[in-house]
Design a protein around this motif. Structure first.
Motif, PDB file in Angstrom:
ATOM      1  N   LEU A 191     -10.905  -5.020   6.403  1.00 54.10           N
ATOM      2  CA  LEU A 191     -10.390  -4.014   7.328  1.00 54.10           C
ATOM      3  C   LEU A 191      -9.856  -2.856   6.498  1.00 54.10           C
ATOM      4  CD1 LEU A 191      -9.608  -3.348  10.343  1.00 54.10           C
ATOM      5  CD2 LEU A 191      -7.303  -4.113   9.688  1.00 54.10           C
ATOM      6  N   ILE A 192     -10.271  -1.662   6.823  1.00 49.83           N
ATOM      7  CA  ILE A 192      -9.836  -0.484   6.077  1.00 49.83           C
ATOM      8  C   ILE A 192      -9.050   0.450   6.993  1.00 49.83           C
ATOM      9  CG2 ILE A 192     -10.551   1.520   4.709  1.00 49.83           C
ATOM     10  CD1 ILE A 192     -13.110  -0.043   4.026  1.00 49.83           C
ATOM     11  N   LEU A 193      -7.800   0.711   6.598  1.00 46.82           N
ATOM     12  CA  LEU A 193      -7.008   1.754   7.236  1.00 46.82           C
ATOM     13  C   LEU A 193      -7.098   2.957   6.309  1.00 46.82           C
ATOM     14  CD1 LEU A 193      -3.834  -0.327   8.170  1.00 46.82           C
ATOM     15  CD2 LEU A 193      -5.927  -0.036   9.496  1.00 46.82           C
ATOM     16  N   PRO A 194      -7.791   4.012   6.674  1.00 45.35           N
ATOM     17  CA  PRO A 194      -8.143   5.063   5.706  1.00 45.35           C
ATOM     18  C   PRO A 194      -6.948   5.816   5.108  1.00 45.35           C
ATOM     19  CG  PRO A 194      -8.807   5.686   7.920  1.00 45.35           C
ATOM     20  CD  PRO A 194      -8.369   4.269   8.000  1.00 45.35           C
ATOM     21  N   HIS A 195      -5.928   6.048   5.896  1.00 44.53           N
ATOM     22  CA  HIS A 195      -4.753   6.763   5.398  1.00 44.53           C
ATOM     23  C   HIS A 195      -3.509   6.077   5.962  1.00 44.53           C
ATOM     24  CE1 HIS A 195      -7.475   9.943   4.112  1.00 44.53           C
ATOM     25  NE2 HIS A 195      -7.984   9.950   5.326  1.00 44.53           N
ATOM     26  N   ALA A 196      -3.027   5.070   5.253  1.00 38.53           N
ATOM     27  CA  ALA A 196      -1.933   4.256   5.786  1.00 38.53           C
ATOM     28  C   ALA A 196      -0.650   5.084   5.940  1.00 38.53           C
ATOM     29  CB  ALA A 196      -1.678   3.079   4.863  1.00 38.53           C
ATOM     30  N   THR A 197       0.045   4.823   7.029  1.00 39.81           N
ATOM     31  CA  THR A 197       1.355   5.424   7.257  1.00 39.81           C
ATOM     32  C   THR A 197       2.395   4.325   7.344  1.00 39.81           C
ATOM     33  OG1 THR A 197       1.311   5.340   9.674  1.00 39.81           O
ATOM     34  CG2 THR A 197       0.202   7.222   8.625  1.00 39.81           C
ATOM     35  N   LEU A 198       3.655   4.715   7.342  1.00 41.97           N
ATOM     36  CA  LEU A 198       4.730   3.726   7.417  1.00 41.97           C
ATOM     37  C   LEU A 198       4.623   2.910   8.704  1.00 41.97           C
ATOM     38  CD1 LEU A 198       7.750   5.841   6.070  1.00 41.97           C
ATOM     39  CD2 LEU A 198       6.288   4.242   4.811  1.00 41.97           C
ATOM     40  N   GLY A 258      -3.854 -17.779  12.980  1.00 39.19           N
ATOM     41  CA  GLY A 258      -3.550 -17.963  11.576  1.00 39.19           C
ATOM     42  C   GLY A 258      -2.262 -17.260  11.179  1.00 39.19           C
ATOM     43  N   SER A 259      -2.009 -17.180   9.887  1.00 41.50           N
ATOM     44  CA  SER A 259      -0.755 -16.618   9.378  1.00 41.50           C
ATOM     45  C   SER A 259      -0.840 -15.134   9.075  1.00 41.50           C
ATOM     46  CB  SER A 259      -0.318 -17.364   8.119  1.00 41.50           C
ATOM     47  OG  SER A 259      -0.108 -18.720   8.408  1.00 41.50           O
ATOM     48  N   GLY A 260      -2.047 -14.598   8.887  1.00 38.03           N
ATOM     49  CA  GLY A 260      -2.212 -13.160   8.697  1.00 38.03           C
ATOM     50  C   GLY A 260      -1.757 -12.637   7.351  1.00 38.03           C
ATOM     51  N   THR A 261      -1.893 -11.326   7.178  1.00 36.57           N
ATOM     52  CA  THR A 261      -1.440 -10.609   5.980  1.00 36.57           C
ATOM     53  C   THR A 261      -0.338  -9.642   6.367  1.00 36.57           C
ATOM     54  OG1 THR A 261      -3.602 -10.687   4.873  1.00 36.57           O
ATOM     55  CG2 THR A 261      -2.068  -8.964   4.174  1.00 36.57           C
ATOM     56  N   LYS A 262       0.799  -9.758   5.694  1.00 38.43           N
ATOM     57  CA  LYS A 262       1.886  -8.804   5.920  1.00 38.43           C
ATOM     58  C   LYS A 262       1.630  -7.579   5.057  1.00 38.43           C
ATOM     59  CE  LYS A 262       6.081  -7.507   7.282  1.00 38.43           C
ATOM     60  NZ  LYS A 262       6.174  -6.192   6.651  1.00 38.43           N
ATOM     61  N   LEU A 263       1.286  -6.471   5.686  1.00 32.71           N
ATOM     62  CA  LEU A 263       1.037  -5.217   4.976  1.00 32.71           C
ATOM     63  C   LEU A 263       2.324  -4.410   4.928  1.00 32.71           C
ATOM     64  CD1 LEU A 263      -0.932  -3.180   3.655  1.00 32.71           C
ATOM     65  CD2 LEU A 263      -1.253  -2.212   5.956  1.00 32.71           C
ATOM     66  N   ASN A 264       2.745  -4.093   3.722  1.00 33.44           N
ATOM     67  CA  ASN A 264       3.928  -3.244   3.513  1.00 33.44           C
ATOM     68  C   ASN A 264       3.467  -1.879   3.030  1.00 33.44           C
ATOM     69  OD1 ASN A 264       6.029  -5.354   3.922  1.00 33.44           O
ATOM     70  ND2 ASN A 264       5.057  -6.251   2.116  1.00 33.44           N
ATOM     71  N   CYS A 317       0.857  -1.178   0.000  1.00 31.63           N
ATOM     72  CA  CYS A 317       0.000   0.000   0.000  1.00 31.63           C
ATOM     73  C   CYS A 317       0.894   1.229   0.000  1.00 31.63           C
ATOM     74  CB  CYS A 317      -0.897   0.004   1.231  1.00 31.63           C
ATOM     75  SG  CYS A 317      -1.962   1.451   1.366  1.00 31.63           S
ATOM     76  N   ALA A 318       0.516   2.223  -0.781  1.00 32.73           N
ATOM     77  CA  ALA A 318       1.271   3.475  -0.800  1.00 32.73           C
ATOM     78  C   ALA A 318       0.904   4.321   0.410  1.00 32.73           C
ATOM     79  CB  ALA A 318       0.980   4.246  -2.090  1.00 32.73           C
ATOM     80  N   GLU A 319       1.895   4.970   0.970  1.00 32.91           N
ATOM     81  CA  GLU A 319       1.672   5.839   2.123  1.00 32.91           C
ATOM     82  C   GLU A 319       0.632   6.910   1.794  1.00 32.91           C
ATOM     83  OE1 GLU A 319       5.167   7.952   3.332  1.00 32.91           O
ATOM     84  OE2 GLU A 319       4.469   8.197   5.394  1.00 32.91           O
ATOM     85  N   GLY A 320      -0.308   7.118   2.711  1.00 32.80           N
ATOM     86  CA  GLY A 320      -1.362   8.104   2.515  1.00 32.80           C
ATOM     87  C   GLY A 320      -2.601   7.568   1.840  1.00 32.80           C
TER      88      GLY A 320
END
Lengths: 109, 114
Positions: free
Chosen positions: A73-80, A100-106, A12-15
């Protein structure tokens, strides 16, 4: 307890908004959907949970489909600092749940 | 500030040593939990305490011995551990053991067995 399925990783791109999907097609009517995240070297952090209505708090929004077989799940403005492993859990008996194993969000600049 | 504090953060011990992990929660909760997180594996529930009484032992070997003297404190006593016991040990608490109560975790103790 319902098994959940999540993609192993997402970028995901920052912001921008981060939308993390979870499939829980075998969920039963009294099982809640919980989301946690774990940042490296820290314990899991509670984010949000819901039963059938959409939920929002200061961290995120949870969208549950009408048939309850999946959620996002929504993170509206992702940050680092949102870079973490995100876990979706469907539980009835909360004292015995499976992460479980989950999702690695970068989140990338 | 998570409200759940674990000490020590890191522990290295030999297989013949005896040590204890400590967990303290400042949230006024009545249920406390021990989990094990091994590398590249999901969290595994070990023990559950509700109002100081153990309600769950998830087939944990006897070399791990929990103690809950009150609702705010939880210990995990360790003796004659094996190398495969090296892991991150996490403590959590919740208001009670109920269906819609989220658990709050500490940052864990990283345990290494030599």
């Amino acid at each position: 307890d319902a098994k959940t399925t999540q993609p192993p990783s997402m970028d995901c791109a920052e912001g921008r908004a981060a939308n993390l999907p979870c499939n829980h097609s075998t969920i039963s009517g009294n099982e809640y959907v919980y989301w946690y995240r774990q940042i490296h070297s820290q314990g899991p952090q509670y984010i949000i949970h819901g039963l059938k209505n959409n939920e929002t708090n200061e961290m995120a929004s949870l969208i549950i489909t009408e048939d309850r077989k999946s959620s996002t799940l929504i993170l509206p403005h992702a940050t680092l600092r949102d870079t973490a492993v995100y876990y979706c859990i469907a539980r009835y008996n909360f004292n015995k749940f499976y992460f479980g194993s989950g999702t690695k969000l970068n989140v990338k600049p | 500030e998570t409200g759940v504090t674990q000490t020590p953060r890191h522990l290295v011990m030999g297989m013949t040593n005896k040590k204890s992990l400590k967990c303290e929660q400042h949230l006024g909760h009545n249920a406390m939990y021990w989990y094990k997180q091994s590398a590249k594996k999901p969290l595994e529930l070990m023990f559950v305490y509700n109002f100081k009484e153990q309600t769950e032992n998830n087939s944990v070997p006897s070399r791990f011995s929990p103690e809950c003297p009150n609702s705010s404190h939880l210990f995990l006593h360790l003796h004659t551990l094996q190398p495969e016991d090296s892991a991150l040990y996490l403590c959590a608490s919740s208001q009670e053991v109920e269906i819609n109560q989220p658990q709050h975790f500490g940052d864990g103790t990283r345990l290494s067995i030599l």
